[in-house]
Design an enzyme around this catalytic site. Structure first.
Site, PDB file in Angstrom:
ATOM      1  N   GLU A   1    -104.557 124.083  27.638  1.00 40.96           N
ATOM      2  CA  GLU A   1    -104.078 122.697  27.747  1.00 40.96           C
ATOM      3  C   GLU A   1    -103.387 122.470  29.098  1.00 40.96           C
TER       4      GLU A   1
ATOM      5  N   GLU B   1    -103.097 105.575  22.070  1.00 39.60           N
ATOM      6  CA  GLU B   1    -104.448 106.020  22.390  1.00 39.60           C
ATOM      7  C   GLU B   1    -105.495 104.926  22.306  1.00 39.60           C
TER       8      GLU B   1
ATOM      9  N   ASN C   1    -108.153 114.306  25.940  1.00 39.29           N
ATOM     10  CA  ASN C   1    -109.088 114.982  25.049  1.00 39.29           C
ATOM     11  C   ASN C   1    -110.211 115.708  25.788  1.00 39.29           C
TER      12      ASN C   1
ATOM     13  N   HIS D   1    -107.326 126.778  18.698  1.00 42.26           N
ATOM     14  CA  HIS D   1    -107.598 125.460  19.258  1.00 42.26           C
ATOM     15  C   HIS D   1    -107.787 125.536  20.776  1.00 42.26           C
TER      16      HIS D   1
ATOM     17  N   ARG E   1    -105.059 107.435  27.293  1.00 37.31           N
ATOM     18  CA  ARG E   1    -104.612 108.640  26.608  1.00 37.31           C
ATOM     19  C   ARG E   1    -105.784 109.516  26.171  1.00 37.31           C
TER      20      ARG E   1
ATOM     21  N   HIS F   1    -113.568 120.605  19.013  1.00 35.20           N
ATOM     22  CA  HIS F   1    -113.450 120.386  17.562  1.00 35.20           C
ATOM     23  C   HIS F   1    -114.725 120.792  16.840  1.00 35.20           C
TER      24      HIS F   1
ATOM     25  N   ARG G   1     -89.519 106.446   4.612  1.00 39.50           N
ATOM     26  CA  ARG G   1     -90.087 105.544   5.629  1.00 39.50           C
ATOM     27  C   ARG G   1     -89.576 105.807   7.043  1.00 39.50           C
TER      28      ARG G   1
ATOM     29  N   HIS H   1    -112.084 118.423  24.082  1.00 41.48           N
ATOM     30  CA  HIS H   1    -111.669 118.444  22.680  1.00 41.48           C
ATOM     31  C   HIS H   1    -112.770 118.069  21.689  1.00 41.48           C
TER      32      HIS H   1
ATOM     33  N   LYS I   1     -98.336 114.666  30.704  1.00 44.78           N
ATOM     34  CA  LYS I   1     -98.552 114.091  29.373  1.00 44.78           C
ATOM     35  C   LYS I   1     -97.675 112.857  29.171  1.00 44.78           C
TER      36      LYS I   1
ATOM     37  N   LYS J   1     -97.759 112.216  18.427  1.00 44.08           N
ATOM     38  CA  LYS J   1     -98.833 112.325  17.436  1.00 44.08           C
ATOM     39  C   LYS J   1     -98.402 113.326  16.376  1.00 44.08           C
TER      40      LYS J   1
HETATM   41  N1  LIG Z   1     -93.232  96.949  -0.108  1.00 46.91           N
HETATM   42  C1  LIG Z   1     -92.232  96.222  -0.550  1.00 46.91           C
HETATM   43  O1  LIG Z   1     -91.487  95.632   0.229  1.00 46.91           O
HETATM   44  C2  LIG Z   1     -92.039  96.086  -2.018  1.00 46.91           C
HETATM   45  C3  LIG Z   1     -91.164  95.129  -2.521  1.00 46.91           C
HETATM   46  C4  LIG Z   1     -91.062  95.006  -3.886  1.00 46.91           C
HETATM   47  C5  LIG Z   1     -91.814  95.810  -4.722  1.00 46.91           C
HETATM   48  N2  LIG Z   1     -92.649  96.725  -4.197  1.00 46.91           N
HETATM   49  C6  LIG Z   1     -93.477  97.569  -5.053  1.00 46.91           C
HETATM   50  O2  LIG Z   1     -94.412  96.743  -5.721  1.00 46.91           O
HETATM   51  C7  LIG Z   1     -94.774  97.355  -6.940  1.00 46.91           C
HETATM   52  C8  LIG Z   1     -94.726  96.327  -8.010  1.00 46.91           C
HETATM   53  O3  LIG Z   1     -95.669  95.330  -7.695  1.00 46.91           O
HETATM   54  P1  LIG Z   1     -96.268  94.399  -8.815  1.00 46.91           P
HETATM   55  O4  LIG Z   1     -95.167  93.846  -9.599  1.00 46.91           O
HETATM   56  O5  LIG Z   1     -97.227  93.502  -8.164  1.00 46.91           O
HETATM   57  O6  LIG Z   1     -96.977  95.457  -9.798  1.00 46.91           O
HETATM   58  P2  LIG Z   1     -98.487  95.906  -9.956  1.00 46.91           P
HETATM   59  O7  LIG Z   1     -99.170  96.039  -8.682  1.00 46.91           O
HETATM   60  O8  LIG Z   1     -98.472  97.111 -10.835  1.00 46.91           O
HETATM   61  O9  LIG Z   1     -99.133  94.678 -10.773  1.00 46.91           O
HETATM   62  C9  LIG Z   1     -98.708  94.422 -12.072  1.00 46.91           C
HETATM   63  C10 LIG Z   1     -99.880  94.448 -13.058  1.00 46.91           C
HETATM   64  O10 LIG Z   1    -100.644  93.258 -12.905  1.00 46.91           O
HETATM   65  C11 LIG Z   1    -102.002  93.577 -12.655  1.00 46.91           C
HETATM   66  N3  LIG Z   1    -102.512  92.505 -11.824  1.00 46.91           N
HETATM   67  C12 LIG Z   1    -102.365  92.331 -10.517  1.00 46.91           C
HETATM   68  N4  LIG Z   1    -102.866  91.157 -10.136  1.00 46.91           N
HETATM   69  C13 LIG Z   1    -103.351  90.566 -11.237  1.00 46.91           C
HETATM   70  C14 LIG Z   1    -103.982  89.336 -11.486  1.00 46.91           C
HETATM   71  N5  LIG Z   1    -104.178  88.449 -10.500  1.00 46.91           N
HETATM   72  N6  LIG Z   1    -104.376  89.075 -12.741  1.00 46.91           N
HETATM   73  C15 LIG Z   1    -104.146  89.951 -13.735  1.00 46.91           C
HETATM   74  N7  LIG Z   1    -103.532  91.123 -13.569  1.00 46.91           N
HETATM   75  C16 LIG Z   1    -103.142  91.418 -12.328  1.00 46.91           C
HETATM   76  C17 LIG Z   1    -101.926  94.910 -12.013  1.00 46.91           C
HETATM   77  O11 LIG Z   1    -103.163  95.570 -12.079  1.00 46.91           O
HETATM   78  C18 LIG Z   1    -100.842  95.571 -12.844  1.00 46.91           C
HETATM   79  O12 LIG Z   1    -101.362  96.013 -14.053  1.00 46.91           O
HETATM   80  C19 LIG Z   1     -93.813  98.504  -7.158  1.00 46.91           C
HETATM   81  O13 LIG Z   1     -94.496  99.714  -6.897  1.00 46.91           O
HETATM   82  C20 LIG Z   1     -92.732  98.277  -6.119  1.00 46.91           C
HETATM   83  O14 LIG Z   1     -92.162  99.483  -5.638  1.00 46.91           O
HETATM   84  C21 LIG Z   1     -92.751  96.875  -2.876  1.00 46.91           C
HETATM   85  N1  LIG Z   2     -99.611 116.424  18.076  1.00 43.21           N
HETATM   86  C1  LIG Z   2    -100.378 116.666  19.119  1.00 43.21           C
HETATM   87  O1  LIG Z   2    -100.454 115.857  20.046  1.00 43.21           O
HETATM   88  C2  LIG Z   2    -101.154 117.955  19.155  1.00 43.21           C
HETATM   89  C3  LIG Z   2    -101.762 118.367  20.342  1.00 43.21           C
HETATM   90  C4  LIG Z   2    -102.404 119.596  20.344  1.00 43.21           C
HETATM   91  C5  LIG Z   2    -102.431 120.371  19.218  1.00 43.21           C
HETATM   92  N2  LIG Z   2    -101.839 119.936  18.073  1.00 43.21           N
HETATM   93  C6  LIG Z   2    -101.807 120.742  16.871  1.00 43.21           C
HETATM   94  O2  LIG Z   2    -101.033 121.894  17.132  1.00 43.21           O
HETATM   95  C7  LIG Z   2    -101.484 122.941  16.285  1.00 43.21           C
HETATM   96  C8  LIG Z   2    -101.629 124.185  17.099  1.00 43.21           C
HETATM   97  O3  LIG Z   2    -100.354 124.506  17.626  1.00 43.21           O
HETATM   98  P1  LIG Z   2    -100.027 125.998  18.062  1.00 43.21           P
HETATM   99  O4  LIG Z   2    -101.088 126.452  18.950  1.00 43.21           O
HETATM  100  O5  LIG Z   2     -98.640 125.997  18.535  1.00 43.21           O
HETATM  101  O6  LIG Z   2    -100.232 126.803  16.696  1.00 43.21           O
HETATM  102  P2  LIG Z   2     -99.204 127.356  15.615  1.00 43.21           P
HETATM  103  O7  LIG Z   2     -98.130 126.406  15.353  1.00 43.21           O
HETATM  104  O8  LIG Z   2    -100.028 127.800  14.448  1.00 43.21           O
HETATM  105  O9  LIG Z   2     -98.588 128.641  16.340  1.00 43.21           O
HETATM  106  C9  LIG Z   2     -99.441 129.726  16.611  1.00 43.21           C
HETATM  107  C10 LIG Z   2     -98.895 131.013  15.974  1.00 43.21           C
HETATM  108  O10 LIG Z   2     -97.771 131.480  16.718  1.00 43.21           O
HETATM  109  C11 LIG Z   2     -96.652 131.645  15.863  1.00 43.21           C
HETATM  110  N3  LIG Z   2     -95.491 131.398  16.692  1.00 43.21           N
HETATM  111  C12 LIG Z   2     -94.978 130.202  17.038  1.00 43.21           C
HETATM  112  N4  LIG Z   2     -93.980 130.369  17.917  1.00 43.21           N
HETATM  113  C13 LIG Z   2     -93.848 131.703  18.107  1.00 43.21           C
HETATM  114  C14 LIG Z   2     -92.990 132.490  18.900  1.00 43.21           C
HETATM  115  N5  LIG Z   2     -92.103 131.934  19.720  1.00 43.21           N
HETATM  116  N6  LIG Z   2     -93.125 133.830  18.839  1.00 43.21           N
HETATM  117  C15 LIG Z   2     -94.057 134.389  18.032  1.00 43.21           C
HETATM  118  N7  LIG Z   2     -94.909 133.688  17.280  1.00 43.21           N
HETATM  119  C16 LIG Z   2     -94.798 132.365  17.327  1.00 43.21           C
HETATM  120  C17 LIG Z   2     -96.909 130.668  14.772  1.00 43.21           C
HETATM  121  O11 LIG Z   2     -96.142 130.948  13.624  1.00 43.21           O
HETATM  122  C18 LIG Z   2     -98.395 130.837  14.564  1.00 43.21           C
HETATM  123  O12 LIG Z   2     -98.661 131.976  13.814  1.00 43.21           O
HETATM  124  C19 LIG Z   2    -102.769 122.484  15.657  1.00 43.21           C
HETATM  125  O13 LIG Z   2    -102.529 122.135  14.308  1.00 43.21           O
HETATM  126  C20 LIG Z   2    -103.142 121.249  16.449  1.00 43.21           C
HETATM  127  O14 LIG Z   2    -103.832 120.277  15.669  1.00 43.21           O
HETATM  128  C21 LIG Z   2    -101.205 118.746  18.037  1.00 43.21           C
HETATM  129 ZN   LIG Z   3    -105.470 120.148  22.321  1.00 43.96          ZN
END
Ligand SMILES: NC(=O)c1ccc[n+]([C@@H]2O[C@H](COP(=O)([O-])OP(=O)(O)OC[C@H]3O[C@@H](n4cnc5c(N)ncnc54)[C@H](O)[C@@H]3O)[C@@H](O)[C@H]2O)c1
Ligand SMILES: NC(=O)c1ccc[n+]([C@@H]2O[C@H](COP(=O)([O-])OP(=O)(O)OC[C@H]3O[C@@H](n4cnc5c(N)ncnc54)[C@H](O)[C@@H]3O)[C@@H](O)[C@H]2O)c1
Ligand SMILES: [Zn+2]
Ligand SMILES: [Zn+2]
Lengths: 360, 360
Positions: free
Chosen positions: B184, B236, B244, B264, B240, B251, B120, B247, B226, B142
């Protein structure tokens, strides 16, 4: 209808708790960005509760895409998550489409993660249908899927726009699931809410009999506790860890036996007893307090002993828990009934002895 | 060394720009939560630049896990992301472990998403090694991977703790990649920085010759632009979107030809010309302004015409772009050279005519 507000600034949201809320679209529509939703549920819950939700939304003129997943924790994985993405993309759902999770914690966690990551984040609403998800997993914004090497290893903190806890949906829940949910309810009493613990001791039978009034109060009070903790510590840097009472032990049980053998709440129940036992061994609480943990857990139909995996195996599994920082075992212990504390100083021998004394 | 600050409140971070920064661990260590990092790079970049980074960090007493991925956009998918999770889990990386992305935008986007979702969320640092990633993708938080049904469809907004743009790493970059990055850079001039556009017209040859001083300034100025836009609109919702420019057309080219046929930046270059052409058709700029877009694009060695897919196919592909809201085509157009605007009112006939006049 009861309402608990989760105070998270510009990410604040209400939890609505009551009977028949599912069917009342007027609770939902104010939280939609556009009149377009994707409802994600599973093969067990959909036949029971989807039609009421659908009818309400359709009558309110909301366009619905439905995605029905297989049921079970074993499907809380990338493959199933991809079914959500596929469904959203096939229906051309946009950034403004609201995802609605209808189901237990598995659906809630997975749909929350899908919402956090589909097109870098779309709005979502939780409609938890298990007790565990109403009192715990739907509140606080933790979302996740499992990885073959660890439970909930891939996830995000991502808050819903609304949580709708329909108490009526609990009527169809298997008893064992209801009891597992009670473990988390009881947990709030022990870590931070002694008056609630007293109330639970008085009203446990009503809860087990699914009395709507008692369930409504227990859900409300649990959500209040969780919301307070989450608002103070959204990303689990400190206090939020208290919510993990019994969980590090419990995860060891879940992993050690293989996921699905014990329910999460069952493992947490045995884990809480272990945590209490360890707290007593460290002189933090009295043995009468441990007995109190055991008694309510047992009355709720939950296990008070863990499976006999051996203390060494427990500790090994606990070390892999993601709550471990820098190799130290950080545990939630009890300083008093109603007062949890975070400790990373418990000696291994005491941890082992506490585990051994709680296994059969 | 130049520094640009990205002002995002408690998620603020610095971008350091200069020669040889990779080897200077003292720039990195203040941003680590613990002395533990996982460096993720690819099979092309690692042999060129990993050893300098590694040596510096080791000398500073930092524990390093290395994860080397296959190279290329086609690997920006769930399978490769899983290699990152597997590597982190196998090495028992904790929530406090910092992920370092060493590579171009593909590595940066994927590692950023891994950091956003591993347990997480763990801290991460961007060390972009392409011009495109230094001036664009490493800044703004992003992150994403591709889905078979759409590019960057799965992702998150997640900010790094630090961006380290080592100008020297650009010396090993293939010329075609350098040119793609310039698209860019030029974009910033057209949407919001006329003085920078003037500077670019004067210094394009120095940039193409990889003069470190010119590159350093171009990276700094691009990041400033940026960072300003991102700080004003992190997720966005509005301004922001100006980033694009070119873009949505681009795309369509990338998807229409199949990803990887055009880079790209090349697709964006042709897309900017189309956007300028459309702006002129709508009476927003003069044909001399369009010529200015064409001229600098051409001088940078970039395409000024798109592939002949047919205007209908372009528009169909543009409709699938995730920037489409409620079915309307939202485009970035030019109101003047140096001033981009968001418009969703351009008539389809004009869009089609602009595309047709820019294809060969
Ligand atoms: N996000 C968090 O903070 C947090 C906290 C505690 C647990 N969890 C997660 O929650 C999950 C467990 O949740 P759960 O205990 O609800 O299990 P679950 O979602 O598997 O539900 C238990 C069973 O009851 C069934 N079911 C659900 N609602 C029903 C209803 N109204 N009537 C009849 N059957 C129903 C489901 O289909 C399932 O077979 C785990 O994956 C755990 O990791 C997350
Ligand atoms: N997150 C965002 O805001 C954002 C914005 C624009 C693009 N993107 C993403 O970025 C990606 C494209 O990035 P890119 O253009 O850097 O491509 P890339 O990461 O594929 O790099 C291009 C090529 O250059 C090589 N390479 C990298 N650094 C090198 C170096 N110093 N010397 C020699 N080779 C090198 C890489 O291995 C690859 O083969 C796309 O997936 C696109 O979606 C993201
Ligand atoms: Zn771009
Ligand atoms: Zn739990």
């Amino acid at each position: 209808m009861r309402t608990v507000d989760v105070a998270l600034g510009n990410r604040a949201y209400p939890i609505r708790i009551g009977e028949g809320l599912l069917a009342d679209a007027s609770l939902i529509t104010p939280h939609l960005r556009t009149r377009r939703v994707a409802i994600v549920s599973n093969e067990i819950v959909a036949p029971l509760h989807l039609s009421a939700l659908r009818a309400g939304l359709l009558a309110a003129g909301v366009d619905i895409t439905e995605i029905i997943l297989p049921d079970g924790e074993s499907y809380k994985d990338w493959g199933t998550l991809n079914l959500i993405y596929d469904g959203l993309l096939a229906a051309r759902c946009e950034r403004s489409t609201t995802l609605i999770a209808l189901g237990g914690g598995v659906i809630g966690d997975m749909v929350g993660f899908a919402a956090a990551t589909y097109q870098r984040g779309v709005p979502f609403i939780q409609i938890p249908t298990t007790l565990l998800s109403q009192v715990d997993s739907s509140v606080g914004g933790k979302t996740a899927i499992n990885h073959p090497l660890g439970k909930n290893m891939i996830g995000a903190f991502y808050q819903p726009k609304l949580v709708l806890a329909d108490i009526n949906s609990l009527q169809t829940l298997p008893l064992r699931e209801l009891q597992a949910g009670l473990a988390e309810v009881i947990k709030y009493g022990f870590i931070r809410d002694l008056p609630f613990l007293d109330w639970l001791e008085d009203n446990l039978d009503a809860l087990l009999a699914r009395d709507p009034e008692a369930l409504g109060y227990a859900v409300e009070r649990s959500c209040l506790n969780k919301a307070e903790v989450v608002a103070a510590d959204e990303t689990e840097q400190g206090e939020r860890a208290l919510l993990n009472l019994g969980h590090t032990f419990g995860h060891a049980i879940e992993t050690g036996l293989g996921f699905g053998v014990w329910l999460h709440g069952e493992a947490v129940a045995a884990g809480m007893v272990m945590a209490a036992e360890l707290s007593a061994r460290l002189g933090m609480i009295h043995s009468a307090d441990v007995a109190r943990v055991r008694r309510i857990t047992e009355r709720a139909g939950l296990p008070v002993q863990g499976p006999k995996l051996g203390a060494e195996r427990y500790i090994e599994l606990m070390r892999h828990d993601k709550k471990v920082e820098e190799g130290r075992l950080r545990l939630i212990l009890l300083q008093a009934v109603g007062q949890g504390v975070i400790r990373d100083s418990a000696p291994l021998v005491d941890i082992a002895a506490a585990i051994d004394s709680c296994c059969a």
